[in-house]
Structures are given as structure tokens and as C-alpha cells.
Design an enzyme around this catalytic site. Sequence first.
Site, mmCIF file in Angstrom:
data_model
loop_
_atom_site.group_PDB
_atom_site.id
_atom_site.type_symbol
_atom_site.label_atom_id
_atom_site.label_comp_id
_atom_site.label_asym_id
_atom_site.label_seq_id
_atom_site.Cartn_x
_atom_site.Cartn_y
_atom_site.Cartn_z
ATOM 1 N NE ARG A 132 83.929 32.322 -79.865
ATOM 2 C CZ ARG A 132 85.117 32.187 -79.295
ATOM 3 N NH1 ARG A 132 85.951 31.276 -79.739
ATOM 4 N NH2 ARG A 132 85.491 32.961 -78.290
ATOM 5 C CG PHE A 162 94.971 36.377 -84.644
ATOM 6 C CD1 PHE A 162 95.312 36.026 -83.349
ATOM 7 C CD2 PHE A 162 93.631 36.603 -84.944
ATOM 8 C CE1 PHE A 162 94.344 35.894 -82.370
ATOM 9 C CE2 PHE A 162 92.651 36.478 -83.970
ATOM 10 C CZ PHE A 162 93.006 36.126 -82.683
ATOM 11 C CG ASP A 179 100.091 31.128 -79.912
ATOM 12 O OD1 ASP A 179 100.868 31.072 -80.868
ATOM 13 O OD2 ASP A 179 99.798 32.199 -79.355
ATOM 14 C CG ASP A 238 91.180 26.863 -80.018
ATOM 15 O OD1 ASP A 238 92.078 26.533 -79.207
ATOM 16 O OD2 ASP A 238 90.613 27.978 -79.974
HETATM 17 P P1 5GP Z 1 98.745 29.246 -75.741
HETATM 18 O O1 5GP Z 1 98.498 29.080 -74.275
HETATM 19 O O2 5GP Z 1 99.139 27.966 -76.442
HETATM 20 O O3 5GP Z 1 99.715 30.363 -76.013
HETATM 21 O O4 5GP Z 1 97.422 29.802 -76.362
HETATM 22 C C1 5GP Z 1 96.335 29.038 -76.660
HETATM 23 C C2 5GP Z 1 95.126 29.902 -76.833
HETATM 24 O O5 5GP Z 1 95.431 31.179 -77.438
HETATM 25 C C3 5GP Z 1 94.147 29.229 -77.789
HETATM 26 O O6 5GP Z 1 93.304 28.336 -77.111
HETATM 27 C C4 5GP Z 1 93.434 30.423 -78.396
HETATM 28 O O7 5GP Z 1 92.358 30.786 -77.566
HETATM 29 C C5 5GP Z 1 94.454 31.551 -78.379
HETATM 30 N N1 5GP Z 1 95.103 31.728 -79.699
HETATM 31 C C6 5GP Z 1 96.387 31.503 -79.998
HETATM 32 N N2 5GP Z 1 96.646 31.755 -81.307
HETATM 33 C C7 5GP Z 1 95.457 32.139 -81.839
HETATM 34 C C8 5GP Z 1 95.061 32.531 -83.174
HETATM 35 O O8 5GP Z 1 95.821 32.582 -84.141
HETATM 36 N N3 5GP Z 1 93.744 32.847 -83.345
HETATM 37 C C9 5GP Z 1 92.841 32.811 -82.319
HETATM 38 N N4 5GP Z 1 91.579 33.144 -82.612
HETATM 39 N N5 5GP Z 1 93.185 32.455 -81.059
HETATM 40 C C10 5GP Z 1 94.483 32.119 -80.830
#
Ligand code: 5GP
Length: 176
Positions: free
Chosen positions: A164, A151, A102, A99
Amino acid sequence: MEHFTPEVLISEEDIALRIDALAKAITEEFNGEEIIVICVLKGAFMFCSDLIKKIELPIKLEFMQLSSYGDGTTSSGNVKIEMDVTENLNGKNVLIVEDIVDTGLTLTTLLEMLKVRSPKSLKLASLLFKPSRNKHPVTIDYLGFEIEDKFVIGYGLDYAGRYRELPYVGVLNAGN
Ligand code: 5GP
């Protein structure tokens, strides 16, 4: 319970157009070969579902669920597989569908974990990317949209398990 009103950031129409382009690029790259699509639960379910409908290749669909435990302040969390694929990935074309990237921790870890299973190719499609937050560089082969550090919810992404089902990517405004 707090009341938030979702505001559209990326419309249903814009998502559909972008998915058409991504699916076309994927179809061309694999040139008729079978691909194993790994949908990373839960957030990627809607993106993955719409994307595979448009890819013109033989597809086997798999699911993975990951959990991430960090100390909340650094990116040194541990990513753990909660649910794994059932297919042997050895010698296969594998496309991970996520999805959002981040910090990049989840995907860099997942890519390392899947590389040792010796796939023929290993590619990543992500609907969203927040460049300002990225700490672990990861190559996104098929990217939907770059977004600001907000977010986001909807189109598979949740806030506390909710939102969702929204057909668009939105942001939450408190109190409206
Ligand atoms: P990363 O490991 O890249 O920091 O984080 C990835 C995960 O963080 C994504 O798969 C998601 O579950 C969550 N995440 C990061 N940013 C967002 C956001 O803006 N909204 C939501 N709903 N989840 C996020």
C-alpha cells in the site's frame, strides 16, 4: 514467501498531474460550497489524502470501510458497512473517494446505501477503473485512469495486505 517485483504502471508524477486536474474540476463544480469527502478504506487513503490537499473548498473528511462477501464466481456478493461515517449526510454535498472500480458492485451498492440518507448531491471520484471487468454500471464523476484487466498494487492498493505504501500504481511480476 513468494517474491514479487513491483513494476510501475502509473508513475508518481502522472498521478500527481491527474489529481491536480481532478481537484480543479471538483473545486469548480461545488463553487465554494462545503463538501463531505468520504474516503473508502483502506485502499483510497493515499489518493484521498493527496486529492483533498488540492481541492479549494471547505471539506469535512469522513471514513467508511466496507466488506464484500460473494461466492467467488459471480458478482452477487453482499456489500456490508464495517465502519460508517459519523456525519449526518442529509442535505450535504457528498463526494465518495474510492481506489478502483472493478465489477462496480461495491460502488453501486454504496451509492444506493448513501442515496437514502438524502444528500444534496452524491458524487464519486475513483483513481482507477477497469472497463473490461465492469458488470454493474456506475457513473464515475471524477476518474483518474482507465486501466487494463491487471491486478494492480501500490498507492493505497494492496496484495495480501502489502504494497500500500508504494508511491506509484504498479503490477506484480512473479519471480523477478
Ligand atoms: P468491485 O466491487 O468494483 O468489483 O471491486 C472493488 C474493490 O475490489 C476495490 O475497492 C478493491 O478493494 C478490489 N480490487 C479490484 N481490483 C483490484 C486490483 O487490481 N488491485 C487491488 N489491490 N484491489 C482490487
